[in-house]
Design a protein around this motif. Sequence first.
Motif, PDB file in Angstrom:
ATOM      1  N   LYS A  55       0.836  -1.203   0.000  1.00  0.00           N
ATOM      2  CA  LYS A  55       0.000   0.000   0.000  1.00  0.00           C
ATOM      3  C   LYS A  55       0.869   1.250   0.000  1.00  0.00           C
ATOM      4  N   MET A  56       0.185   2.385  -0.047  1.00  0.00           N
ATOM      5  CA  MET A  56       0.833   3.691  -0.072  1.00  0.00           C
ATOM      6  C   MET A  56       1.934   3.743  -1.145  1.00  0.00           C
ATOM      7  N   GLN A  57       3.152   4.146  -0.752  1.00  0.00           N
ATOM      8  CA  GLN A  57       4.212   4.327  -1.738  1.00  0.00           C
ATOM      9  C   GLN A  57       4.747   3.006  -2.297  1.00  0.00           C
ATOM     10  N   HIS A  58       4.182   1.900  -1.828  1.00  0.00           N
ATOM     11  CA  HIS A  58       4.621   0.585  -2.299  1.00  0.00           C
ATOM     12  C   HIS A  58       3.640  -0.038  -3.297  1.00  0.00           C
ATOM     13  N   HIS A  59       2.623   0.705  -3.716  1.00  0.00           N
ATOM     14  CA  HIS A  59       1.614   0.172  -4.631  1.00  0.00           C
ATOM     15  C   HIS A  59       2.242  -0.395  -5.896  1.00  0.00           C
ATOM     16  N   THR A  60       1.620  -1.449  -6.398  1.00  0.00           N
ATOM     17  CA  THR A  60       2.064  -2.110  -7.619  1.00  0.00           C
ATOM     18  C   THR A  60       0.880  -2.197  -8.592  1.00  0.00           C
ATOM     19  N   ALA A 102       3.070   6.378  -6.389  1.00  0.00           N
ATOM     20  CA  ALA A 102       4.033   5.398  -5.870  1.00  0.00           C
ATOM     21  C   ALA A 102       5.190   5.211  -6.853  1.00  0.00           C
ATOM     22  N   MET A 103       4.858   5.162  -8.131  1.00  0.00           N
ATOM     23  CA  MET A 103       5.907   5.026  -9.148  1.00  0.00           C
ATOM     24  C   MET A 103       6.843   6.238  -9.112  1.00  0.00           C
ATOM     25  N   ALA A 104       6.262   7.426  -9.032  1.00  0.00           N
ATOM     26  CA  ALA A 104       7.067   8.648  -8.993  1.00  0.00           C
ATOM     27  C   ALA A 104       7.907   8.708  -7.719  1.00  0.00           C
ATOM     28  N   PHE A 105       7.315   8.302  -6.608  1.00  0.00           N
ATOM     29  CA  PHE A 105       8.016   8.319  -5.325  1.00  0.00           C
ATOM     30  C   PHE A 105       9.243   7.408  -5.367  1.00  0.00           C
ATOM     31  N   ALA A 107      10.800   6.667  -8.075  1.00  0.00           N
ATOM     32  CA  ALA A 107      11.565   7.027  -9.279  1.00  0.00           C
ATOM     33  C   ALA A 107      11.553   5.891 -10.294  1.00  0.00           C
ATOM     34  N   GLU A 108      10.377   5.269 -10.448  1.00  0.00           N
ATOM     35  CA  GLU A 108      10.210   4.192 -11.418  1.00  0.00           C
ATOM     36  C   GLU A 108       9.252   4.648 -12.517  1.00  0.00           C
ATOM     37  N   THR A 109       9.379   4.028 -13.663  1.00  0.00           N
ATOM     38  CA  THR A 109       8.478   4.322 -14.773  1.00  0.00           C
ATOM     39  C   THR A 109       7.522   3.151 -14.941  1.00  0.00           C
ATOM     40  N   PRO A 110       6.216   3.390 -14.789  1.00  0.00           N
ATOM     41  CA  PRO A 110       5.270   2.273 -14.930  1.00  0.00           C
ATOM     42  C   PRO A 110       5.235   1.766 -16.358  1.00  0.00           C
ATOM     43  N   PRO A 111       5.121   0.451 -16.547  1.00  0.00           N
ATOM     44  CA  PRO A 111       4.990  -0.082 -17.899  1.00  0.00           C
ATOM     45  C   PRO A 111       3.780   0.555 -18.584  1.00  0.00           C
ATOM     46  N   ARG A 112       3.997   1.148 -19.751  1.00  0.00           N
ATOM     47  CA  ARG A 112       2.926   1.886 -20.420  1.00  0.00           C
ATOM     48  C   ARG A 112       1.693   1.011 -20.654  1.00  0.00           C
ATOM     49  N   ARG A 113       1.937  -0.207 -21.080  1.00  0.00           N
ATOM     50  CA  ARG A 113       0.810  -1.091 -21.379  1.00  0.00           C
ATOM     51  C   ARG A 113      -0.030  -1.368 -20.138  1.00  0.00           C
TER      52      ARG A 113
END
Length: 199
Positions: A55-60, A102-105, A107-113
């Motif tokens: 949850k929170m900044q760990h969301h997937t 969460a992705m921004a926190f 510093a990850e880029t979510p898979p576009r698809r």
Amino acid sequence: MTSSSQPLRIAMLGTHSTGKTTLLKRIEMELRGRGVTVVLTEQLGKRAAAAGLPKMQHHTVQSTEWIIAQGILDEANAAVQGADVVLIEHAAHTAIAYFEAAMAFRAETPPRRERDRLLTLASTQLPKYDLTFATVLDQNVPVDTNHEYDPAFRSLVDDRVHRLLANDVIPHQRVTSDPDSQAHAVDVAVQHCLKEALV
């Protein structure tokens, strides 16, 4: 209540501890006092954590999809139970906002698809919302000390919520921490529901 026999749906978006639940409970109390059958869907985050999801900044992607799907199920169950009005504490786009934050926190880029797929799933719910409210973060309002919230992440969620609403041109009413703004939101929701009850 309505001619289509479907309940009215009032959806709420916003980052944590910005008064979403309090506002919906005020609307619920006002409607129940007027004989309206209300179901409040809530605690998706706690239920996700209880299911072992991050949850929170760990969301997937997985936790986000679970929350959106569970929210859809909660709304469907409320309709089956014969609710006149369903109050939705976490509109589907809220889950997208948390995921993007969460992705921004991290510093990850979510898979576009995957991001597009989740957004499509959330967007299927928009036509069902009769009213949508979005709370606005006020950094000057103290947060319950029982919660260990990361202020940077909380701000990121607020930013993503309002960015999604703007980008997708989603009609909504902003609700600030000002008591007049909150009272107006309650009045708008109650009057809309009572007006639809006469249709």
